[in-house]
Scaffold this active site. Sequence first.
Site, PDB file in Angstrom:
ATOM      1  N   SER A 121     -10.984 -12.830   6.942  1.00 37.02           N
ATOM      2  CA  SER A 121      -9.582 -12.574   6.684  1.00 37.02           C
ATOM      3  C   SER A 121      -8.629 -13.061   7.772  1.00 37.02           C
ATOM      4  O   SER A 121      -8.521 -14.246   8.007  1.00 37.02           O
ATOM      5  CB  SER A 121      -9.423 -11.077   6.433  1.00 37.02           C
ATOM      6  OG  SER A 121      -8.219 -10.831   5.795  1.00 37.02           O
ATOM      7  N   HIS A 122      -7.994 -12.125   8.474  1.00 40.87           N
ATOM      8  CA  HIS A 122      -6.976 -12.488   9.465  1.00 40.87           C
ATOM      9  C   HIS A 122      -7.594 -12.760  10.843  1.00 40.87           C
ATOM     10  O   HIS A 122      -6.874 -13.061  11.779  1.00 40.87           O
ATOM     11  CB  HIS A 122      -5.950 -11.373   9.580  1.00 40.87           C
ATOM     12  CG  HIS A 122      -6.576 -10.049   9.920  1.00 40.87           C
ATOM     13  ND1 HIS A 122      -7.326  -9.344   8.999  1.00 40.87           N
ATOM     14  CD2 HIS A 122      -6.622  -9.346  11.061  1.00 40.87           C
ATOM     15  CE1 HIS A 122      -7.787  -8.246   9.578  1.00 40.87           C
ATOM     16  NE2 HIS A 122      -7.379  -8.221  10.824  1.00 40.87           N
ATOM     17  N   ASP A 296      -2.396 -14.827   5.415  1.00 37.63           N
ATOM     18  CA  ASP A 296      -3.511 -14.798   6.367  1.00 37.63           C
ATOM     19  C   ASP A 296      -4.615 -15.762   5.927  1.00 37.63           C
ATOM     20  O   ASP A 296      -4.462 -16.488   4.933  1.00 37.63           O
ATOM     21  CB  ASP A 296      -4.035 -13.368   6.565  1.00 37.63           C
ATOM     22  CG  ASP A 296      -4.792 -12.845   5.357  1.00 37.63           C
ATOM     23  OD1 ASP A 296      -4.534 -13.335   4.239  1.00 37.63           O
ATOM     24  OD2 ASP A 296      -5.638 -11.942   5.522  1.00 37.63           O
ATOM     25  N   ASP A 298      -7.443 -15.606   4.352  1.00 36.16           N
ATOM     26  CA  ASP A 298      -7.957 -15.579   2.979  1.00 36.16           C
ATOM     27  C   ASP A 298      -6.857 -15.341   1.949  1.00 36.16           C
ATOM     28  O   ASP A 298      -7.145 -15.089   0.773  1.00 36.16           O
ATOM     29  CB  ASP A 298      -9.085 -14.541   2.838  1.00 36.16           C
ATOM     30  CG  ASP A 298      -8.626 -13.125   3.101  1.00 36.16           C
ATOM     31  OD1 ASP A 298      -7.641 -12.949   3.845  1.00 36.16           O
ATOM     32  OD2 ASP A 298      -9.237 -12.178   2.563  1.00 36.16           O
ATOM     33  N   ASP A 300      -4.791 -13.009   1.211  1.00 32.44           N
ATOM     34  CA  ASP A 300      -4.473 -11.748   0.526  1.00 32.44           C
ATOM     35  C   ASP A 300      -3.303 -11.028   1.202  1.00 32.44           C
ATOM     36  O   ASP A 300      -2.721 -10.115   0.627  1.00 32.44           O
ATOM     37  CB  ASP A 300      -5.701 -10.836   0.387  1.00 32.44           C
ATOM     38  CG  ASP A 300      -6.372 -10.509   1.703  1.00 32.44           C
ATOM     39  OD1 ASP A 300      -5.976 -11.069   2.743  1.00 32.44           O
ATOM     40  OD2 ASP A 300      -7.319  -9.691   1.694  1.00 32.44           O
ATOM     41  N   ARG A 301      -2.950 -11.444   2.422  1.00 30.88           N
ATOM     42  CA  ARG A 301      -1.802 -10.816   3.093  1.00 30.88           C
ATOM     43  C   ARG A 301      -0.557 -11.674   2.960  1.00 30.88           C
ATOM     44  O   ARG A 301      -0.644 -12.878   2.727  1.00 30.88           O
ATOM     45  CB  ARG A 301      -2.085 -10.647   4.589  1.00 30.88           C
ATOM     46  CG  ARG A 301      -3.221  -9.711   4.874  1.00 30.88           C
ATOM     47  CD  ARG A 301      -3.312  -9.452   6.365  1.00 30.88           C
ATOM     48  NE  ARG A 301      -4.408  -8.530   6.610  1.00 30.88           N
ATOM     49  CZ  ARG A 301      -4.541  -7.798   7.702  1.00 30.88           C
ATOM     50  NH1 ARG A 301      -3.638  -7.893   8.668  1.00 30.88           N
ATOM     51  NH2 ARG A 301      -5.556  -6.982   7.836  1.00 30.88           N
ATOM     52  N   GLU A 383       0.011  -1.879   1.493  1.00 25.37           N
ATOM     53  CA  GLU A 383      -0.361  -1.349   2.790  1.00 25.37           C
ATOM     54  C   GLU A 383       0.618  -1.884   3.835  1.00 25.37           C
ATOM     55  O   GLU A 383       1.149  -2.987   3.682  1.00 25.37           O
ATOM     56  CB  GLU A 383      -1.769  -1.803   3.172  1.00 25.37           C
ATOM     57  CG  GLU A 383      -2.861  -1.241   2.302  1.00 25.37           C
ATOM     58  CD  GLU A 383      -4.242  -1.522   2.907  1.00 25.37           C
ATOM     59  OE1 GLU A 383      -4.846  -0.580   3.438  1.00 25.37           O
ATOM     60  OE2 GLU A 383      -4.695  -2.669   2.847  1.00 25.37           O
ATOM     61  N   LYS A 396      -5.464  -7.262  -2.745  1.00 26.41           N
ATOM     62  CA  LYS A 396      -4.082  -7.572  -2.435  1.00 26.41           C
ATOM     63  C   LYS A 396      -3.891  -9.071  -2.587  1.00 26.41           C
ATOM     64  O   LYS A 396      -4.862  -9.832  -2.557  1.00 26.41           O
ATOM     65  CB  LYS A 396      -3.719  -7.077  -1.048  1.00 26.41           C
ATOM     66  CG  LYS A 396      -4.607  -7.549   0.093  1.00 26.41           C
ATOM     67  CD  LYS A 396      -4.196  -6.833   1.370  1.00 26.41           C
ATOM     68  CE  LYS A 396      -4.994  -7.310   2.569  1.00 26.41           C
ATOM     69  NZ  LYS A 396      -6.135  -6.418   2.845  1.00 26.41           N
TER      70      LYS A 396
HETATM   71  C1  VG1 Z   1      -7.068  -3.755   8.364  1.00 24.84           C
HETATM   72  C2  VG1 Z   1      -5.802  -3.143   7.824  1.00 24.84           C
HETATM   73  C3  VG1 Z   1      -6.033  -2.645   6.403  1.00 24.84           C
HETATM   74  C4  VG1 Z   1      -6.562  -3.802   5.536  1.00 24.84           C
HETATM   75  C5  VG1 Z   1      -7.799  -4.389   6.169  1.00 24.84           C
HETATM   76  C6  VG1 Z   1      -8.328  -5.584   5.433  1.00 24.84           C
HETATM   77  O1  VG1 Z   1      -8.073  -2.778   8.420  1.00 24.84           O
HETATM   78  O2  VG1 Z   1      -5.350  -2.098   8.646  1.00 24.84           O
HETATM   79  O3  VG1 Z   1      -4.833  -2.118   5.903  1.00 24.84           O
HETATM   80  O4  VG1 Z   1      -6.864  -3.343   4.248  1.00 24.84           O
HETATM   81  O5  VG1 Z   1      -7.504  -4.804   7.506  1.00 24.84           O
HETATM   82  O6  VG1 Z   1      -7.377  -6.601   5.338  1.00 24.84           O
HETATM   83  P1  VG1 Z   1      -8.460  -2.015   9.776  1.00 24.84           P
HETATM   84  O7  VG1 Z   1      -9.624  -1.144   9.425  1.00 24.84           O
HETATM   85  O8  VG1 Z   1      -8.756  -3.070  10.785  1.00 24.84           O
HETATM   86  O9  VG1 Z   1      -7.247  -1.251  10.171  1.00 24.84           O
HETATM   87  V1  VG1 Z   1      -7.880  -8.201   5.359  1.00 24.84           V
HETATM   88  O10 VG1 Z   1      -6.561  -9.186   4.989  1.00 24.84           O
HETATM   89  O11 VG1 Z   1      -8.525  -8.284   6.865  1.00 24.84           O
HETATM   90  O12 VG1 Z   1      -9.063  -8.218   4.199  1.00 24.84           O
HETATM   91 CO    CO Z   2      -7.013 -10.998   4.406  1.00 22.67          CO
END
Ligand code: VG1
Ligand code: CO
Length: 580
Positions: A121-122, A296, A298, A300-301, A383, A396
């Site tokens: 992801s990010h 981001d 992938d 989704d953000r 979120e 998302k």
């Molecule tokens: C983080 C965010 C959460 C989000 C998750 C996955 O998780 O706070 O809101 O759903 O990333 O997003 P954490 O446990 O690090 O707080 V992504 O775009 O990384 O799939």
């Molecule tokens: Co993501």
Amino acid sequence: FTVTSKQTNPFEGQKPGTSGLRKKVTVFQQPNYLHNFVQATFYALSVDRVHGATLVVSGDGRYFSKEAIQIIIKMAAGNHVRRVWVAQNGLLSTPAVSAVIRERVGHDGAKATGAFILTASHNPGGPHEDFGIKYNMENGGPAPESVTNQIFIHTTTIKEYFIAEDIPDVDISKIGVTSFTGPRGQFDVEVFDSTTDYIKLMKSIFDFGLIKKLLTSPKFSFCYDALHGVAGAYAHKIFVEELGADESSLINCVPKEDFGGGHPDPNLTYAKELVARMGLGKSPASDPPEFGAAADGDADRNMVLGKRFFVTPSDSVAIIAANAVEAIPYFASGLKGVARSMPTSAALDVVAKALGLKFFEVPTGWKFFGNLMDAGMCSICGEESFGTGSDHIREKDGIWAVLAWLSILAFKNKDRLQGDEKLISVEEIVLNHWSTYGRHYYTRYDYENVESAGANELMANLVKLQYDLGELNVLIRKIRPEVSFVIKADEFEYKDPVDGSISSKQGIRFIFNDGSRLIYRLSGTGSVGATIRVYIEQYEKDPTKTGRDSQEALAPLVDVAIKMSKMEQFTGRTAPTVIT
Ligand code: VG1
Ligand code: CO
């Protein structure tokens, strides 16, 4: 092909976090590391989801994805999967995977039952950065905790895995079907186009004609930054080819294995180029566009910006919910309900109340929204972490959020696109929203890569503080007498209204008399050490006081948050790594 059983030993720490298993690439490159996790996933799924099943395998294209795809193909064959669908070059955004599971029909009429999504992801990518893998179910959403817990248990006891080693690497750059014959018959690998299914879905949700009028209007200007993530694979087709935006409005839209060395996280810290273009940050451009957005790794953000204006994600979901029915055709018949994650600000709550909508508060992570959506209880959710979406899929969706904002802008400016009248801006939409519903000042402080022991002690100390609110309020008075007092404190626990499952210890909450909230959580997506997240929120109803600078308005509460948690004492940190 033949199937062989290979001996293996368990690896420690293969517990899926908030969104799958994320580790350094070097960890994934250890012999059998990925194999063990994939086999454990096959074990955790019911037999009908494996034998004869159709699985999607793709991701954000980060470093190690190509190797991982070939391994998973061979292991799918070794576990009697019937078909593997791989998007061209292995590129599928996380929302597109969800859409493909739900919507796509294969060349032979097949439907997918699940997906391995290859993304962290990010998190940054590249040989020394992160890789990740997660499994999504037949509804298109992330595997629920009941499944991820089973996966983890299997990773601790695994002794062998099954693989069809003599299947040659499949050329995933060419669309088409390759068939093999194994002990149980045919096995197909189908390479398909990354964007077709997703774009078709977007066109069924939004009025592309109306958005095109906005994007091609000389009065409007636009900028989209994919941060070299997989969103780039969609941006050109959607924004330029379908909606008529200028080629030059896309930046960093070529997907790269290492995201160009950057941190593919769409926020004010990491999306520097876009932030500057939009007239914000340290070296602001002089004539910023009307609208800017980023995604981001992938996709989704999303981050949404107006000219010299930042829209907080918590406000974004509330504003989309407030305007969806009139501005977005998909929602024309009304919203079934709305939901947010616990640390997300209560801006959405106020909209839900005003519009008489069902409302839910769930733990962090998208998997909790899926059950509500499957049960027809929720249409729009979000979120604070730059995630917004709807029940069109079970993830998302970064590009969806941008199209939602463009729809709202296009709808509100319908009669202004021609003629001399000035367009209603992103900033005006947000200010109007605040004057109707009040404003939730909001900020999040992240302390990344903190030593785990210190982070755990800090959390334990916060739990201790909850036992005596009298004493805690005395402490708060000493730090900042102007801050309201704590009336409730707990560790958030969620009971899923659909299946009754309980998720406990989902964050430590302090709720103040004036509605302010302080929330502390440990991140579940990092790959090394611990990340402490502090969420700080304060509600202002008085329309004359909703225009303040957010960090300034929140300063007293921030001070309390840092001092009462003894942040420096437990972590040695005097400042957060990232503020959003
Ligand atoms: C983080 C965010 C959460 C989000 C998750 C996955 O998780 O706070 O809101 O759903 O990333 O997003 P954490 O446990 O690090 O707080 V992504 O775009 O990384 O799939
Ligand atoms: Co993501």
